[in-house]
Scaffold this active site. Structure first.
Site, short mmCIF file in Angstrom:
data_model
loop_
_atom_site.label_atom_id
_atom_site.label_comp_id
_atom_site.label_asym_id
_atom_site.label_seq_id
_atom_site.Cartn_x
_atom_site.Cartn_y
_atom_site.Cartn_z
N HIS A 109 -7.73 9.50 4.36
CA HIS A 109 -7.22 8.48 5.28
C HIS A 109 -7.43 8.93 6.72
CE1 HIS A 109 -4.38 7.44 1.78
NE2 HIS A 109 -5.24 6.44 1.89
N GLY A 110 -7.70 7.99 7.61
CA GLY A 110 -7.83 8.32 9.02
C GLY A 110 -9.29 8.53 9.40
N VAL A 145 -9.65 -0.26 3.70
CA VAL A 145 -9.97 0.00 5.11
C VAL A 145 -8.73 -0.26 5.96
CG1 VAL A 145 -11.42 -0.63 7.07
CG2 VAL A 145 -12.37 -0.72 4.75
N HIS A 185 -10.08 4.80 -1.66
CA HIS A 185 -9.25 4.86 -0.45
C HIS A 185 -10.04 5.52 0.68
CE1 HIS A 185 -5.12 3.70 -1.75
NE2 HIS A 185 -5.74 3.74 -2.92
N GLY A 186 -9.57 5.36 1.91
CA GLY A 186 -10.17 6.09 3.03
C GLY A 186 -11.53 5.56 3.45
N ASP A 242 0.82 -1.21 0.00
CA ASP A 242 0.00 0.00 0.00
C ASP A 242 0.86 1.27 0.00
OD1 ASP A 242 -2.60 0.92 -0.11
OD2 ASP A 242 -2.74 1.24 2.06
N HIS A 243 0.49 2.20 -0.86
CA HIS A 243 1.07 3.56 -0.87
C HIS A 243 2.59 3.59 -0.78
CE1 HIS A 243 -2.60 5.93 -0.78
NE2 HIS A 243 -3.10 5.03 0.05
N THR A 274 -7.68 2.32 9.16
CA THR A 274 -7.79 2.90 10.51
C THR A 274 -8.79 2.13 11.37
OG1 THR A 274 -7.26 5.04 9.54
CG2 THR A 274 -8.25 5.07 11.73
P1 13P Z 1 -8.56 4.45 6.19
O1 13P Z 1 -7.41 4.35 7.12
O2 13P Z 1 -9.24 5.76 6.23
O3 13P Z 1 -9.51 3.31 6.33
O4 13P Z 1 -7.97 4.36 4.70
C1 13P Z 1 -7.37 3.17 4.28
C2 13P Z 1 -6.68 3.31 2.97
O5 13P Z 1 -7.15 3.98 2.08
C3 13P Z 1 -5.43 2.57 2.80
O6 13P Z 1 -4.83 2.81 1.58
#
Ligand code: 13P
Length: 291
Positions: free
Chosen positions: A181-182, A238, A215-216, A82-83, A240
Site C-alpha cells: 500500500h502507498g 487503487v 492490493h497496492g 476495505d481492510h 493512494t
Molecule cells: P494503494 O494505496 O497502493 O493503491 O493500495 C490500495 C489498496 O490496496 C486498498 O486496499
C-alpha cells in the site's frame, strides 16, 4: 438497478482474464467521478471505502449514497468495505447495504484469521447478497488504520491458501504476493508472480471458484499490472493514486485561482482529474465494455 456484490461481478472477470478496478473513495465528488468514468467506459465498478471514511460519513449515509448512485447507473456497481479488522463493524456495514466486506484478520495467527473471517462470512451470507473478502499473508505499507512494516510483511503460503478458502467460505481472496500500500520506494518492487500463478491455478485452475484480489495498485508499472491480471488477479485495488489526484488537483486549482471563492469550480476540476485516472485504470485492466 445495478447493485451487485463483488463475487457475482468478479466471476466473469476471472473467467475472461480481465480485472475490475476497485477504487477507494472518501467523499461525494470522488464517488460521482468514479461512477461517471466507469459509466462512460461501460465498465463494472467496485467502490471501496476504508474504515475511517466509512465512520466519518457513517455506514448508513454511505450505503444510501451508494444505492442512489448505483440504482440510476447502467453498470454493475459494488460497495466494498476495505481492510476492516473489527468483526462487529464488518457486520454493521453489511447491514447498512455494503455489498462486499473485507475482514482483514491477516495480522492474526492463521487459526484466528480463519475464525474471524468465517464469522463475517456466516453473517454476511445470512443476509444473502453480501460477499466477503479475506486476506492471507500481509500487505506492507499503510492503508487507513492497518499498518504493516516491511519486515513484518509475509507472503501467502499457497497450501494454506486452499485451507483458508475452504475453511472460511470466503467469496473473494486477497493473497499477499509482495505488493504494498502507498507509494513504492522503487520503480520495480519485488513481486512474486510465480506465487500468484500457483495460487490462481490451485484455486481457480479447473473452474473459477474464488476471484483473486491484487492490493497496492498505485505506482505499479503498466506491464506489471497487465501481467498480474493475466496471472489471475481479477479485482485490482487503487487508493493512494486517487488521494494524490484529489489533493494535488485541489492545491493546483486554488494556487492558480487565488481570488476565486467558488467551491463548485474546485469540485469540478477534481472530478475531471479523478475521472481521468479511473479511465486510465479501466483501460489498463481491460474492463472497458464488460458491464
Ligand atoms: P494503494 O494505496 O497502493 O493503491 O493500495 C490500495 C489498496 O490496496 C486498498 O486496499
Amino acid at each position: 438497478m445495478a447493485i451487485v456484490n463483488a463475487k457475482d461481478m468478479l466471476m466473469q472477470a476471472t473467467e475472461e482474464k480481465y480485472a475490475v478496478g476497485a477504487f477507494n473513495c472518501t467523499n461525494l465528488i470522488q464517488l460521482e467521478a468514479v461512477v461517471e468514468a466507469a459509466t462512460e467506459k461501460n465498465a463494472p465498478l467496485i467502490i471501496q471505502a476504508s474504515v475511517t471514511p466509512s465512520k466519518f460519513l457513517g455506514p448508513k449515509v454511505l450505503g444510501a449514497i451508494y444505492r442512489t448512485l448505483a440504482e440510476s447507473a447502467p453498470i454493475p456497481i459494488c460497495l466494498h468495505l476495505d481492510h476492516c479488522n473489527d468483526v462487529e463493524f464488518c457486520k454493521t456495514c453489511a447491514d447498512a447495504g455494503y455489498t462486499n466486506i473485507m475482514i482483514d484478520a491477516s495480522k492474526q495467527e492463521f487459526s484466528e484469521n480463519i475464525r474471524q473471517t468465517k464469522e463475517v462470512c456466516d453473517y454476511c451470507h445470512g443476509i444473502g447478497s453480501v460477499s466477503v473478502e479475506g486476506e492471507l499473508g500481509t500487505v506492507s505499507g499503510i492503508e487507513d488504520q492497518v499498518k504493516v512494516a516491511e519486515d513484518e510483511a509475509a507472503l501467502c503460503d499457497p497450501e494454506q491458501a486452499m485451507e483458508f478458502v475452504d475453511k472460511t467460505g470466503i467469496d473473494v481472496f486477497a493473497p499477499a504476493i509482495g505488493t504494498a500500500h502507498g507509494v513504492y520506494k522503487t520503480k520495480n518492487p519485488k513481486l512474486d508472480f510465480d506465487r500468484l500463478k500457483k495460487i490462481a491455478e490451485m484455486i481457480n485452475g479447473s473452474q473459477a471458484r474464488v476471484p483473486l484480489v491484487i492490493h497496492g495498485g498505485t505506482g505499479l508499472q503498466p506491464d506489471v499490472v497487465t501481467r498480474l491480471v493475466s496471472l489471475g488477479g481479477s479485482k485490482f485495488n487503487v487508493s493512494t493514486d486517487l488521494k494524490h489526484c484529489l489533493i494535488d488537483t485541489t492545491y493546483d486549482y486554488i494556487s492558480s485561482h487565488k481570488d476565486e471563492y467558488n467551491p463548485g469550480k474546485i469540485d469540478a476540476s477534481v472530478k475531471e482529474a479523478i475521472k481521468g485516472r479511473i479511465k486510465y485504470w479501466i483501460d489498463l485492466l481491460g474492463s472497458e465494455g464488460k458491464a
